[in-house]
Structure formats: structure tokens, C-alpha cells
Design a protein around this motif. Structure first.
Motif, short mmCIF file in Angstrom:
data_model
loop_
_atom_site.label_atom_id
_atom_site.label_comp_id
_atom_site.label_asym_id
_atom_site.label_seq_id
_atom_site.Cartn_x
_atom_site.Cartn_y
_atom_site.Cartn_z
N ALA A 18 2.39 5.03 -6.83
CA ALA A 18 3.68 5.72 -6.83
C ALA A 18 3.43 7.19 -6.54
O ALA A 18 2.36 7.73 -6.84
CB ALA A 18 4.35 5.56 -8.20
N SER A 19 4.40 7.83 -5.94
CA SER A 19 4.25 9.25 -5.57
C SER A 19 4.61 10.15 -6.75
O SER A 19 5.58 10.91 -6.71
CB SER A 19 5.10 9.57 -4.34
OG SER A 19 4.54 8.97 -3.21
N VAL A 68 -0.07 11.33 1.17
CA VAL A 68 -0.65 11.04 2.49
C VAL A 68 -2.17 11.04 2.40
O VAL A 68 -2.84 10.16 2.96
CB VAL A 68 -0.14 12.05 3.55
CG1 VAL A 68 -0.91 11.88 4.86
CG2 VAL A 68 1.35 11.86 3.77
N TYR A 69 -2.74 12.00 1.68
CA TYR A 69 -4.20 12.04 1.51
C TYR A 69 -4.71 10.74 0.87
O TYR A 69 -5.68 10.15 1.34
CB TYR A 69 -4.59 13.25 0.66
CG TYR A 69 -6.09 13.43 0.52
CD1 TYR A 69 -6.81 14.13 1.48
CD2 TYR A 69 -6.78 12.89 -0.56
CE1 TYR A 69 -8.18 14.29 1.37
CE2 TYR A 69 -8.15 13.04 -0.68
CZ TYR A 69 -8.84 13.74 0.29
OH TYR A 69 -10.21 13.89 0.17
N LEU A 109 -2.31 9.70 11.28
CA LEU A 109 -1.44 10.39 10.32
C LEU A 109 -0.07 9.71 10.21
O LEU A 109 0.49 9.61 9.11
CB LEU A 109 -1.28 11.86 10.70
CG LEU A 109 -2.54 12.70 10.55
CD1 LEU A 109 -2.30 14.12 11.07
CD2 LEU A 109 -3.04 12.72 9.12
N ASP A 110 0.44 9.22 11.33
CA ASP A 110 1.71 8.48 11.30
C ASP A 110 1.59 7.26 10.39
O ASP A 110 2.48 6.99 9.57
CB ASP A 110 2.14 8.04 12.70
CG ASP A 110 2.69 9.17 13.54
OD1 ASP A 110 3.07 10.23 12.99
OD2 ASP A 110 2.76 8.99 14.78
N GLU A 111 0.50 6.49 10.54
CA GLU A 111 0.28 5.31 9.70
C GLU A 111 0.23 5.69 8.23
O GLU A 111 0.83 5.04 7.38
CB GLU A 111 -1.03 4.61 10.07
CG GLU A 111 -1.03 3.88 11.38
CD GLU A 111 -2.41 3.33 11.73
OE1 GLU A 111 -3.32 3.35 10.86
OE2 GLU A 111 -2.57 2.87 12.87
N ALA A 116 2.64 6.13 2.76
CA ALA A 116 2.93 7.02 1.64
C ALA A 116 4.43 7.21 1.43
O ALA A 116 4.84 7.80 0.43
CB ALA A 116 2.25 8.37 1.87
N GLY A 117 5.23 6.75 2.38
CA GLY A 117 6.67 6.95 2.27
C GLY A 117 7.09 8.37 2.53
O GLY A 117 8.08 8.85 2.00
#
Length: 124
Positions: A18-19, A68-69, A109-111, A116-117
Motif C-alpha cells: 500500500a502507498s 515507484v522506487y 518507469l511507465d511500468e 505503484a498506482g
């Protein structure tokens, strides 16, 4: 967190957390423990800035960046490929090679952003 095979990748993949700062930190402890001091310092700076600005934007930026990382680090082969491309980009003298490298970095990065949403700036 458990690991699951990612179809066709050949790597073992930890699920995307979760973010939240806590969940991202827990994932980092497993995937990239060397990144924890940077994560903690940036989290502290984002919290300070959020308080000063009375805005959640610094924390949203922080969480998005680290989500994203983590998405990148969840796939060891992809993360290694990104590092390799970044190293090549720093040394290439060929414009065509630089364009190809930039395009592949962009796809990676797009993937990661999708996983990551996180919506990438400039994407439609």
C-alpha cells in the motif's frame, strides 16, 4: 510480505505494498535496506515541508516517489536493467543510442508507475 513468481519475468517478486509511508518502509527493509536512511531523511523533510506549507502535497510527492522506487526494486532484473541503462546514458556519445536508452528507461518507469498506482507527469 510473501513473494510470488511474476509470470514470464524469471524473478521472485514481492507484492506492491500500500502507498503509505509505513508499508513502503517495510517493503524497503526487505527489498533495498540500504535505501532506508535516504527514505527516513526524505520522509522527515517532506513532513517538515508539509507542516510549513500546511499542505499534504509534499507527503503525496514523497509517497508517490517511493512507491515507484519500490515497484522498480520488486523486480530485480528490471531494476538492474534500469541501473545499466542509466550508466550507459551517462557515457554514450551517440544520439541514436541516447534516444534508444531514454525510450527504454521511459518504458521501465511507465511500468513501475502503473504498478505503484502513480500517474506520470505528461502522460495522457
Amino acid at each position: 510480505m510473501s513473494t510470488a513468481a511474476h509470470p514470464g519475468s524469471g524473478d521472485s517478486v514481492t507484492p506492491q505494498p500500500a502507498s503509505t509511508p509505513e508499508d513502503l518502509r517495510a517493503a524497503l527493509a526487505q527489498l533495498a535496506p540500504d535505501a532506508l536512511p535516504t527514505f527516513d531523511a526524505e520522509r522527515s523533510a517532506a513532513l517538515q515541508q508539509a507542516r510549513e506549507l500546511v499542505s499534504a502535497a509534499p507527503m503525496r510527492r514523497f509517497v508517490g516517489q517511493w512507491a515507484v522506487y519500490v515497484a522498480l526494486e520488486r523486480h530485480p532484473e528490471r531494476a538492474a536493467r534500469l541501473r545499466s541503462l542509466e550508466a550507459r546514458a551517462a557515457t554514450t556519445e551517440s544520439l541514436d543510442d541516447a534516444r534508444a536508452i531514454a525510450a527504454e528507461i521511459g518504458r521501465i518507469l511507465d511500468e513501475a508507475c502503473v504498478e505503484a498506482g502513480v500517474e506520470r507527469a505528461g502522460s495522457m
